[in-house]
Design a protein around this motif. Structure first.
Motif, PDB file in Angstrom:
ATOM      1  N   ILE A  94       0.864  -1.399  -0.110  1.00  0.00           N
ATOM      2  CA  ILE A  94      -0.089   0.175   0.075  1.00  0.00           C
ATOM      3  C   ILE A  94       1.011   1.233   0.148  1.00  0.00           C
ATOM      4  O   ILE A  94       0.284   2.422  -0.099  1.00  0.00           O
TER       5      ILE A  94
ATOM      6  N   SER B   4      -3.922  -9.409  -6.329  1.00  0.00           N
ATOM      7  CA  SER B   4      -5.151  -8.518  -5.890  1.00  0.00           C
ATOM      8  C   SER B   4      -4.661  -8.142  -4.382  1.00  0.00           C
ATOM      9  O   SER B   4      -3.546  -8.345  -3.982  1.00  0.00           O
ATOM     10  N   GLN B   5      -5.615  -7.399  -4.006  1.00  0.00           N
ATOM     11  CA  GLN B   5      -5.098  -6.918  -2.642  1.00  0.00           C
ATOM     12  C   GLN B   5      -5.135  -7.951  -1.567  1.00  0.00           C
ATOM     13  O   GLN B   5      -5.606  -9.080  -1.643  1.00  0.00           O
TER      14      GLN B   5
ATOM     15  N   VAL C  61      -3.671 -13.222  -0.255  1.00  0.00           N
ATOM     16  CA  VAL C  61      -4.063 -12.389  -1.162  1.00  0.00           C
ATOM     17  C   VAL C  61      -5.605 -13.093  -1.661  1.00  0.00           C
ATOM     18  O   VAL C  61      -5.861 -14.187  -1.470  1.00  0.00           O
TER      19      VAL C  61
ATOM     20  N   ASP D  53      -1.511  -4.188  -2.204  1.00  0.00           N
ATOM     21  CA  ASP D  53      -2.303  -3.451  -3.305  1.00  0.00           C
ATOM     22  C   ASP D  53      -2.301  -4.257  -4.658  1.00  0.00           C
ATOM     23  O   ASP D  53      -1.416  -5.058  -4.750  1.00  0.00           O
ATOM     24  N   ILE D  54      -3.147  -4.090  -5.447  1.00  0.00           N
ATOM     25  CA  ILE D  54      -3.206  -4.728  -6.793  1.00  0.00           C
ATOM     26  C   ILE D  54      -1.923  -4.359  -7.482  1.00  0.00           C
ATOM     27  O   ILE D  54      -1.298  -3.548  -7.788  1.00  0.00           O
TER      28      ILE D  54
ATOM     29  N   GLY E 214      -0.229  -4.122   4.293  1.00  0.00           N
ATOM     30  CA  GLY E 214      -1.160  -4.318   3.103  1.00  0.00           C
ATOM     31  C   GLY E 214      -0.613  -4.280   1.798  1.00  0.00           C
ATOM     32  O   GLY E 214       0.296  -3.600   1.420  1.00  0.00           O
TER      33      GLY E 214
END
Length: 136
Positions: A28, A64-65, A79, A46-47, A44
């Motif tokens: 992130i 993906s996230q 994920v 992110d894509i 976290g």
């Protein structure tokens, strides 16, 4: 180069369970690379792509996230989705990209722009990972 244990897990399956010399992911906060003996971290994801370097090969996945847990001897990546290039249906990704772009171009209050933006980013990420494939 030292190796570490790497696990990539989705709700459906274990995508990768093996050793790696280096792992690069889109967090992130931006792209980050991790090697053995890295200081502990949970953040976290992110894509984006997950890039795995091993002694014998390099691998790339569209992801993906989710979350990454980094420990000095092991990395765990959780994920929603993670796909190798050869698992991606390119036509489906292209169609998803077109649909998302169409939704974003409309001035329609029934369209959720955040959801359309996420769909567009996922489709573009899948297409980026397939860029090296030979299409006939």
């Amino acid at each position: 180069m030292s190796e570490m244990k790497l696990n990539i897990i989705t709700p459906e399956k274990v995508v990768y369970d093996g050793e790696a010399n280096m792992v690069t992911v889109r967090t992130i906060d931006g792209d980050r690379g991790f090697m053995a003996e890295h200081q502990p971290l949970v953040t976290g994801l992110d894509i984006g792509q997950i890039q795995i370097k091993t002694e014998s090969e390099d691998k790339e996945l569209a992801a993906s996230q989710g979350y990454i847990e980094v420990r000095p001897e092991e990395i765990n990546i959780l994920v929603d989705t993670a796909e190798y290039s050869d698992e991606i249906d390119v036509d489906r990704a292209k169609n998803a990209k077109k649909r998302a772009e169409k939704r974003l171009s409309k001035d329609d209050s029934s369209i959720n722009p955040k959801r359309a933006e996420i769909a567009l980013r996922k489709a573009m990420n899948r297409l980026k990972v397939t860029k090296g494939r030979n299409f006939e």
